[in-house]
Design a protein around this motif. Structure first.
Motif, mmCIF file in Angstrom:
data_model
loop_
_atom_site.group_PDB
_atom_site.id
_atom_site.type_symbol
_atom_site.label_atom_id
_atom_site.label_comp_id
_atom_site.label_asym_id
_atom_site.label_seq_id
_atom_site.Cartn_x
_atom_site.Cartn_y
_atom_site.Cartn_z
ATOM 1 N N THR A 149 0.837 -1.198 0.000
ATOM 2 C CA THR A 149 0.000 0.000 0.000
ATOM 3 C C THR A 149 0.867 1.241 0.000
ATOM 4 N N PHE A 150 0.558 2.185 -0.874
ATOM 5 C CA PHE A 150 1.199 3.492 -0.838
ATOM 6 C C PHE A 150 0.456 4.357 0.181
ATOM 7 N N MET A 151 1.182 4.837 1.192
ATOM 8 C CA MET A 151 0.626 5.683 2.238
ATOM 9 C C MET A 151 0.911 7.139 1.884
ATOM 10 N N VAL A 152 -0.136 7.918 1.650
ATOM 11 C CA VAL A 152 0.018 9.299 1.198
ATOM 12 C C VAL A 152 0.093 10.206 2.430
ATOM 13 N N GLU A 153 1.273 10.735 2.679
ATOM 14 C CA GLU A 153 1.575 11.497 3.890
ATOM 15 C C GLU A 153 1.349 12.989 3.696
ATOM 16 N N ASN A 154 0.705 13.611 4.681
ATOM 17 C CA ASN A 154 0.548 15.075 4.634
ATOM 18 C C ASN A 154 1.907 15.748 4.800
ATOM 19 N N ILE A 155 2.144 16.789 4.003
ATOM 20 C CA ILE A 155 3.399 17.545 4.098
ATOM 21 C C ILE A 155 3.055 19.002 4.413
ATOM 22 N N GLU A 156 2.630 19.763 3.429
ATOM 23 C CA GLU A 156 2.191 21.145 3.656
ATOM 24 C C GLU A 156 0.668 21.245 3.772
ATOM 25 N N ASP A 157 -0.016 20.138 3.719
ATOM 26 C CA ASP A 157 -1.475 20.131 3.635
ATOM 27 C C ASP A 157 -2.124 21.012 4.698
ATOM 28 N N ILE A 158 -3.031 21.856 4.273
ATOM 29 C CA ILE A 158 -3.834 22.681 5.179
ATOM 30 C C ILE A 158 -5.229 22.085 5.338
ATOM 31 N N GLU A 159 -5.820 21.606 4.260
ATOM 32 C CA GLU A 159 -7.138 20.977 4.291
ATOM 33 C C GLU A 159 -6.955 19.462 4.459
ATOM 34 N N PRO A 160 -7.360 18.883 5.599
ATOM 35 C CA PRO A 160 -7.136 17.453 5.843
ATOM 36 C C PRO A 160 -7.807 16.532 4.832
ATOM 37 N N GLN A 161 -8.867 16.990 4.162
ATOM 38 C CA GLN A 161 -9.617 16.131 3.251
ATOM 39 C C GLN A 161 -8.981 16.037 1.864
ATOM 40 N N ASP A 162 -8.011 16.887 1.557
ATOM 41 C CA ASP A 162 -7.490 16.935 0.193
ATOM 42 C C ASP A 162 -6.932 15.592 -0.269
ATOM 43 N N ARG A 163 -6.123 14.955 0.567
ATOM 44 C CA ARG A 163 -5.506 13.685 0.150
ATOM 45 C C ARG A 163 -6.555 12.595 -0.037
#
Length: 272
Positions: A149-163
């Protein structure tokens, strides 16, 4: 059976032996950091993988790697860059096959700049999706067949739902969400994002992975747990609310802080 979640760690190769006993005392999840750099992926890493497997003989936790990320986005608008990124992720899957890994951490393409310019360039949302799809589609089927599984990690994300919305558009095939607590805390304090627990709740049942690190909200500190200002009871309460069983990976700059961090969280009654 343990009633509290079991902690794991992200370790470079030099620190595997020192943490072997701790890793084997419980089914602790492990993230290998030795295969991030292009120089390693483009070289002969077979000996490194074989030594890793020898050191991990008897390890019962889930195992994975931090995937390559330096110098690129998974949603680059440049086609030639996308080809490079796809190749890097194939290399990451090669490593997973060699070390019996089941996850690869990759970085979110969402940026502070992009968030603050939403609406000015209406085509950007579709353009990002098309770019991410072009990059990832060639590896998602292979990953799914491998049980990776590729785990998509938040980096600069401001909106939690984007990913989540991006992964949903890609069909969730071989994709889950990762939350890095220090990244979320930085985004909360410095760029106006919600607190860390909001990121975790937003991931919900799709939460497959967490990087646990402490920070002050000013920068990506990767401090020992308890040395920053993250409110850990709220983090673990949110994890429990999701009903998910994420890999709980202590990702610290100073690996000497891994076991003390685990003891700190255990003393709080949050994990073991």
């Amino acid at each position: 059976m343990p009633t509290r979640p079991i902690l794991g760690a992200a370790l470079d190769h030099a620190n595997l032996a020192a943490h072997r006993d701790w890793l084997l005392e419980a089914p602790r999840d492990l993230e290998l950091q030795a295969f991030v750099n292009a120089e390693v992926l483009d070289g002969d890493w077979s000996g490194l993988a074989a030594e890793t497997m020898q050191l991990l003989d008897g390890h019962k936790g889930r195992r994975g790697i931090h995937g390559p990320f330096w110098g690129f986005s998974i949603a680059s608008y440049e086609p030639e860059v996308r080809r490079i990124v796809t190749r890097r992720f194939h290399q990451a899957l090669d490593v997973c096959a060699a070390v019996e890994g089941t996850h690869v951490v990759i970085h979110s393409p969402f940026t502070t700049w992009g968030y603050n310019h939403r609406g000015l360039y209406p085509a950007d949302a579709d353009r990002m999706l098309e770019a991410a799809s072009d990059t990832l589609e060639p590896v998602l089927s292979r990953a799914a067949d491998m049980g990776v599984t590729f785990m998509v990690e938040n980096i600069e994300d401001i909106e939690p739902q984007d990913r989540a919305q991006l992964c949903n558009a890609l069909g969730w095939r071989a994709l889950e969400l990762s939350v890095d607590t220090g990244h979320a805390h930085y985004a909360h304090v410095s760029t106006g994002a919600p607190p860390v627990d909001f990121f975790i709740r937003a991931a919900g049942a799709r939460l497959g992975h967490i990087h646990l690190q402490d920070a002050d909200g000013y920068a990506d500190r990767h401090w020992q747990i308890g040395h920053g200002t993250i409110l850990w009871p709220s983090v673990f309460a949110a994890i429990a609310e999701t009903g998910a069983n994420p890999r709980l990976i202590l990702e610290l700059r100073d690996k000497a802080g891994v076991i003390p961090s685990a003891r700190h969280l255990a003393a709080l009654g949050l994990a073991e």
